[in-house]
Motif scaffolding. Structure first.
Motif, PDB file in Angstrom:
ATOM      1  N   ARG A   1      -2.175   3.533   6.926  1.00 23.61           N
ATOM      2  CA  ARG A   1      -2.868   4.649   6.291  1.00 23.61           C
ATOM      3  C   ARG A   1      -3.086   5.824   7.223  1.00 23.61           C
ATOM      4  O   ARG A   1      -3.454   6.901   6.782  1.00 23.61           O
ATOM      5  CB  ARG A   1      -4.223   4.163   5.750  1.00 23.61           C
TER       6      ARG A   1
ATOM      7  N   ARG B   1       4.246   2.250  -2.027  1.00 20.56           N
ATOM      8  CA  ARG B   1       2.890   1.728  -2.259  1.00 20.56           C
ATOM      9  C   ARG B   1       2.921   0.205  -2.386  1.00 20.56           C
ATOM     10  O   ARG B   1       2.002  -0.487  -1.929  1.00 20.56           O
ATOM     11  CB  ARG B   1       2.287   2.356  -3.516  1.00 20.56           C
TER      12      ARG B   1
ATOM     13  N   ARG C   1       3.015  -1.337   1.019  1.00 20.90           N
ATOM     14  CA  ARG C   1       1.691  -1.236   1.661  1.00 20.90           C
ATOM     15  C   ARG C   1       0.715  -2.250   1.067  1.00 20.90           C
ATOM     16  O   ARG C   1      -0.104  -2.834   1.801  1.00 20.90           O
ATOM     17  CB  ARG C   1       1.116   0.174   1.481  1.00 20.90           C
TER      18      ARG C   1
END
Lengths: 364, 130
Positions: free
Chosen positions: A26, A49, A52
């Protein structure tokens, strides 16, 4: 009591490491994904995404399981082994995420390189002063040990407990007496040079962003330099006082290491951990959090996937930079294509190995 | 903020791109006389190119009269003289005549050539006398 303290320290270290690894994706520069430049648009797409999210779940899970095991085992050695396995596991998780991110990398050539004709932001005497201070502390400790050597008894204390009292002795020798001061000189040189190199590290700018990335880069580099200089000052002072009082304890002029050493060591820990948190949260890697929306593309080395091995090692023989921004992580890494950096690192490793052998043979 | 942008895809050597952009920035007034340029190492590090590439660009501009390079102060932008010196202008005029001849031979007519020259002068902008 000491075993319990070590156990809890290791468990807390595991929690801290897990927290940092949760945050790392992040705080990376926008456009980077687990050491791969995928482009500013793809970095926020669903595929990125998803990688992550998987990372977050695995890091949370691994941290929880490791800490639980450490507390269940109740043994410092077991806790350290769990931490080692945890670290290796995180490495494999990173590699998986890295290779998954490679599939998102653009096939088009990287954006053109950018240089700004402004002040390079590496001014200030702090890094130079830090190098001078750190080496001076080491030389002072070495001189004190050298001058005191004839007056030392045949057995000298070489290990001290948490209370500062000696709990291990060795026969007097050049190795046993001079090792700690010599370490002070070496760490002074290494950390001091690191501060200097970081203050002049390569900038990774964005194309046509009105100077936002330049300002962010300078702010991060200044903050990182001040952080490393603070660490260096504290380490140098701690080693100097420890060296001097180790000699004084051997001479019978002191009962052990003063509380100042423990205080400095505690302060060092607070500054180190606190500094990492501030750098990560306030600045982000390379000033990522200061860049704003950052839709302008990254350029040159940081954006060129050809120069990065596993997203961790930068190898570019054409680039004269010694230190470059990390793609994944906090801070800077060496340019392994620069022969001076490679020679310096190799020299340091050989020196550390030699010093270790000297310490083992000398102390015996 | 003045920036150099190096594009490896175009058919111009890197040192040529650096020299061209610096030259244009100086003429446009973005780098005024007296301004000190960043050190060769800083520019080379930013661009990820060899030190000699940037040094070559700086030397070329020094020979062309745009920069003066001193060991202690680095590269500094120098302004044009108060009046054009004949010995400096004549060789450049000959180069200009050769370029004009080549453009005419490439198919441009005189009107188009004048428009091109006006456009180039406008693009350079900055300090102009008369």
């Amino acid at each position: 009591m000491e075993d319990t303290a070590i156990l809890w320290m290791v468990a807390l270290e595991t929690v801290f490491a897990g927290a940092i690894y949760l945050v790392l994706p992040r705080i990376a520069r926008h456009g980077l994904l687990f050491g791969v430049y995928v482009g500013e648009e793809r970095a926020t797409a669903e595929a990125a995404r998803r990688i992550r999210r998987l990372w977050t779940r695995w890091v949370l899970g691994a941290t929880t399981v490791t800490v639980a095991l450490q507390l269940l085992l109740r043994r410092p050695l077991g806790a350290i082994l769990c931490l080692a396995v945890f670290a290796v596991g995180l490495l494999f998780l990173y590699l998986w995420s890295h290779f998954a991110s490679r599939a998102l990398a653009p096939t088009a050539p990287p954006p053109p390189a950018v240089a700004v004709l402004e002040d390079d932001g590496s001014g200030g005497i702090l890094p130079h002063a830090t190098l001078a201070f750190a080496v001076a502390c080491g030389l002072l400790a070495l001189a004190y040990a050298g001058v005191s050597y004839p007056s030392l008894p045949e057995r000298i204390p070489t290990h001290f407990g948490l209370s500062g009292a000696p709990d291990g002795w060795s026969a007097k020798s050049l190795g046993s007496v001079l090792l700690l001061p010599f370490l002070g000189v070496v760490q002074g040189l290494v950390l001091g040079l690191l501060c200097l190199l970081v203050s002049q590290a390569k900038r990774a700018l964005r194309l046509n962003d009105g100077g936002a990335s330049l300002r962010a880069q300078h702010a991060f580099r200044r903050a990182m330099t001040r952080f490393l200089c603070g660490i260096t000052w504290l380490v140098s002072l701690t080693l100097l006082i420890a060296s001097v009082f180790a000699i004084r304890t051997a001479q019978g002029r002191s009962a052990g290491l003063p509380m100042a050493v423990l205080g400095l060591a505690g302060l060092l820990l607070v500054v180190a951990l606190g500094g990492i948190v501030v750098l990560a949260v306030r600045y982000g890697q390379g000033g990522a959090r200061l860049e704003g929306a950052a839709t302008a593309p990254l350029t040159d080395g940081l954006a060129d996937n050809r120069y990065w091995v596993l997203g961790m090692f930068y190898v570019n023989r054409n680039d004269p930079s010694m230190m470059v921004e990390n793609r994944f992580g906090l801070g800077y890494t060496l340019n392994f294509g620069n022969w001076k950096a490679v020679v310096g690192l190799a020299g340091l490793l050989v020196f550390v190995l030699g010093l270790t052998l000297f310490a083992i043979l000398g102390v015996r | 903020m003045t920036a150099l942008v190096i594009d490896p895809a175009i058919d111009e050597p890197v040192y040529g791109q650096i020299a061209r952009q610096l030259r244009e920035a100086i003429v446009a007034g973005a780098l005024p006389p007296g301004r000190t340029l960043p050190a060769v190492r800083t520019v080379a590090s930013d661009l990820g190119v060899n030190l000699n590439t940037v040094a070559r660009a700086y030397r070329q501009l020094q020979e062309e009269g745009f920069l003066e390079i001193a060991h202690r102060t680095g590269a500094r932008v120098i302004g044009p003289p108060a009046s054009a010196a004949r010995d400096r202008v004549e060789p450049l005029r000959r180069d200009l005549r050769a370029t004009v001849a080549r453009l005419l031979q490439a198919g441009l007519d005189r009107g188009q050539l004048r428009e091109m020259l006006e456009a180039e002068l406008a693009a350079l902008g900055g300090r102009r006398r008369g």
